[in-house]
Design an enzyme around this catalytic site. Structure first.
Site, PDB file in Angstrom:
ATOM      1  N   SER A 252       0.857  -1.186   0.000  1.00  0.00           N
ATOM      2  CA  SER A 252       0.000   0.000   0.000  1.00  0.00           C
ATOM      3  C   SER A 252       0.886   1.226   0.000  1.00  0.00           C
ATOM      4  O   SER A 252       2.029   1.186   0.488  1.00  0.00           O
ATOM      5  CB  SER A 252      -0.885   0.021   1.258  1.00  0.00           C
ATOM      6  OG  SER A 252      -1.540   1.272   1.412  1.00  0.00           O
TER       7      SER A 252
ATOM      8  N   TYR B 297      -1.400  -0.707  10.385  1.00  0.00           N
ATOM      9  CA  TYR B 297      -1.536  -0.943   8.946  1.00  0.00           C
ATOM     10  C   TYR B 297      -0.326  -0.396   8.191  1.00  0.00           C
ATOM     11  O   TYR B 297       0.263  -1.092   7.352  1.00  0.00           O
ATOM     12  CB  TYR B 297      -2.824  -0.296   8.441  1.00  0.00           C
ATOM     13  CG  TYR B 297      -3.096  -0.533   6.972  1.00  0.00           C
ATOM     14  CD1 TYR B 297      -3.587  -1.753   6.524  1.00  0.00           C
ATOM     15  CD2 TYR B 297      -2.864   0.470   6.035  1.00  0.00           C
ATOM     16  CE1 TYR B 297      -3.849  -1.970   5.191  1.00  0.00           C
ATOM     17  CE2 TYR B 297      -3.126   0.258   4.688  1.00  0.00           C
ATOM     18  CZ  TYR B 297      -3.607  -0.959   4.273  1.00  0.00           C
ATOM     19  OH  TYR B 297      -3.856  -1.182   2.932  1.00  0.00           O
TER      20      TYR B 297
END
Length: 263
Positions: free
Chosen positions: A150, A166
């Site tokens: 990501s 995350y």
């Protein structure tokens, strides 16, 4: 004889396993691989979601099947690897895409939530890659592993986003990709990562609501969020012989967001 571009992107005769493949980015990547001719096995936790996604893939003319597994559980990861190899034989392409996010200020982030995110987003990638490589790719000296990272793994967040676990996990995925590619290149295995930006999905709905979907789109140089086609090209490049000299790399698919935020 030099192959044509159509031949280089052709995946006929190949088999792909896609975790987190029942919806969102994983299902989009499964479509890309299947549309290029690969046989596709998708996995996630919920059988009903998998049945619906498999029906969608099959309706598109793709040879697709599913295996339910919770990739936070090492026993179920092993079952997924064993069942896949038993049912469809060798795996040529592994897409590690299962993932989780958790929003909380760093000072109050629950440790058990940290562990959940890290286990699914990093540990499961390592375990499944190891099992598929030893069971299929290393003996044949060929394979492509694609890890979903990501742009959150490239640095911090815009103000207001609090996803420390995350971000940390996706940064780990990027360097896991590099380290594994360096080691397994000797086995003919390529390992690459995709770093999506903001795509509408169940996992990102909270972020999109908190930050404002229109605002996030406006902040991207291309002026929009990702859509249902935007991961297909890079997925196919990494999977096919068109990308046979690419390994250990990551590419942001984010409408340009990372070039203005320092990623």
């Amino acid at each position: 004889m030099t192959r044509t571009i159509q031949q280089l992107f052709d995946l006929k005769g190949k088999t792909a396993l896609v975790t987190g493949g029942s919806r969102g980015l994983g299902l989009q990547m499964a479509h890309a691989l299947g549309e290029a001719g690969a046989r596709v096995v998708i996995s996630s936790r919920k059988a009903a979601d998998l049945e619906a996604a498999t029906a969608e893939l099959q309706a598109a003319g793709i040879d697709a099947r599913w295996i339910a597994a919770d990739c936070q559980d090492e026993t179920q990861i092993k079952h997924l690897a064993d069942e896949t190899l038993q049912r469809v034989g060798d795996v040529d392409i592994l897409v590690n895409n299962a993932g989780a996010a958790w929003g909380a200020p760093a000072e109050d982030h629950p440790v058990d939530a940290w562990d959940k995110v890290m286990d699914l987003n990093v540990r499961s990638y390592f375990i499944l890659s190891q099992l598929i490589a030893k069971g299929s790719m290393i003996p044949r000296r060929t394979g492509s592993i694609i890890n979903t990272a990501s742009i959150a793994g490239l640095g911090g967040n815009p103000k207001g986003m609090k996803t420390i676990a995350y971000n940390t996990s996706k940064g780990a995925v990027i360097n896991f990709t590099r380290a594994l590619a360096a080691e397994w290149g000797a086995h003919g295995i390529r390992v690459n990562a995709i770093c999506p930006g903001f795509f509408p999905s169940k996992m990102t709905v909270g972020t999109l609501k908190a930050m404002g979907e229109d605002k996030l789109a406006a902040n991207a140089p291309l002026g929009r969020l990702g859509d249902d086609e935007d991961l297909k090209g890079i997925t196919l490049l990494y999977a096919a012989d068109a990308g046979k000299h690419i390994t250990g790399q990551w590419l942001a698919v984010d409408g340009g967001v990372s070039i203005i935020t320092g990623g």
